[in-house]
Design a protein around this motif. Structure first.
Motif, PDB file in Angstrom:
ATOM      1  N   ASN A  46      47.642  32.883  23.726  1.00  0.00           N
ATOM      2  CA  ASN A  46      49.325  31.509  24.286  1.00  0.00           C
ATOM      3  C   ASN A  46      50.224  31.513  23.791  1.00  0.00           C
ATOM      4  OD1 ASN A  46      49.271  29.728  26.590  1.00  0.00           O
ATOM      5  ND2 ASN A  46      47.746  30.101  26.857  1.00  0.00           N
ATOM      6  N   VAL A 103      50.025  22.572  30.549  1.00  0.00           N
ATOM      7  CA  VAL A 103      51.056  23.159  31.163  1.00  0.00           C
ATOM      8  C   VAL A 103      50.496  22.525  33.510  1.00  0.00           C
ATOM      9  CG1 VAL A 103      51.172  25.453  31.235  1.00  0.00           C
ATOM     10  CG2 VAL A 103      50.861  24.444  29.097  1.00  0.00           C
ATOM     11  N   TYR A 104      51.481  23.648  34.012  1.00  0.00           N
ATOM     12  CA  TYR A 104      51.176  23.471  35.192  1.00  0.00           C
ATOM     13  C   TYR A 104      50.597  24.727  35.490  1.00  0.00           C
ATOM     14  CZ  TYR A 104      52.900  22.873  39.970  1.00  0.00           C
ATOM     15  OH  TYR A 104      52.757  23.124  41.298  1.00  0.00           O
ATOM     16  N   ASN A 153      50.169  26.605  38.085  1.00  0.00           N
ATOM     17  CA  ASN A 153      50.532  27.509  38.468  1.00  0.00           C
ATOM     18  C   ASN A 153      51.406  28.980  38.176  1.00  0.00           C
ATOM     19  OD1 ASN A 153      49.658  26.512  41.269  1.00  0.00           O
ATOM     20  ND2 ASN A 153      51.499  25.816  41.874  1.00  0.00           N
ATOM     21  N   TYR A 154      51.459  27.985  36.430  1.00  0.00           N
ATOM     22  CA  TYR A 154      52.982  28.889  35.890  1.00  0.00           C
ATOM     23  C   TYR A 154      51.948  29.020  34.385  1.00  0.00           C
ATOM     24  CZ  TYR A 154      56.042  28.193  39.226  1.00  0.00           C
ATOM     25  OH  TYR A 154      56.445  28.196  40.888  1.00  0.00           O
ATOM     26  N   ALA A 155      50.972  29.074  34.320  1.00  0.00           N
ATOM     27  CA  ALA A 155      50.146  28.587  32.994  1.00  0.00           C
ATOM     28  C   ALA A 155      50.061  30.436  32.849  1.00  0.00           C
ATOM     29  CB  ALA A 155      48.329  28.497  33.094  1.00  0.00           C
ATOM     30  N   GLN A 156      49.600  31.820  33.607  1.00  0.00           N
ATOM     31  CA  GLN A 156      49.812  32.863  33.153  1.00  0.00           C
ATOM     32  C   GLN A 156      50.989  33.147  32.721  1.00  0.00           C
ATOM     33  OE1 GLN A 156      49.819  32.039  35.873  1.00  0.00           O
ATOM     34  NE2 GLN A 156      51.821  33.176  37.424  1.00  0.00           N
ATOM     35  N   ALA A 157      52.041  32.778  32.868  1.00  0.00           N
ATOM     36  CA  ALA A 157      53.129  33.640  32.222  1.00  0.00           C
ATOM     37  C   ALA A 157      53.439  32.966  30.505  1.00  0.00           C
ATOM     38  CB  ALA A 157      54.592  32.635  32.810  1.00  0.00           C
ATOM     39  N   LEU A 158      52.401  32.427  30.341  1.00  0.00           N
ATOM     40  CA  LEU A 158      52.640  31.684  28.698  1.00  0.00           C
ATOM     41  C   LEU A 158      51.598  32.754  28.228  1.00  0.00           C
ATOM     42  CD1 LEU A 158      52.723  27.696  29.744  1.00  0.00           C
ATOM     43  CD2 LEU A 158      54.297  29.562  27.898  1.00  0.00           C
TER      44      LEU A 158
END
Length: 110
Positions: A33, A44-45, A47-52
């Motif tokens: 990560n 971490v928001y 909805n956007y955690a998978q981007a990390l």
């Protein structure tokens, strides 16, 4: 043997910058990560955690962290680079990455 651990017997001879670079790379890639902190420390928001996420590991990862030294390491077959500060000592510095040969070169503009 992993590339980053090749110098295990010589760790006491490594500079503090190299030791710090290796710790940063191992922390990020081993945890998979880009934000390896607890949610209480660095939220971490959702909805956007998978981007990390770094799963699966990329072939190349370029960090832009001015607080870390400039480095160019390969760990778990992932080439991790950090250009460091872009402006230092009156020069603009950057990394050029060549995917065909998996090499990076530090460049500077005067």
């Amino acid at each position: 043997m992993l590339e980053i651990d090749r110098l295990i017997k010589q760790t006491e001879k490594l500079s503090p910058d190299v030791k710090q670079s290796r710790k940063v790379v191992k922390s990020l890639l081993d945890q998979g990560n880009l934000s390896p902190f607890t949610l209480q420390t660095r939220p971490v928001y959702a909805n956007y955690a998978q981007a990390l996420s770094l799963v699966p590991l990329p072939t190349a990862l370029i960090l832009v962290d001015p607080s870390s030294p400039t480095f160019d390491l390969i760990y778990e077959n992932c080439h991790v680079m950090n250009p460091g500060r872009f402006y230092r000592n009156g020069k603009i510095s950057y990394l050029e990455y060549y995917p065909g040969t998996r090499t990076a070169k530090q460049k500077a503009l005067y």
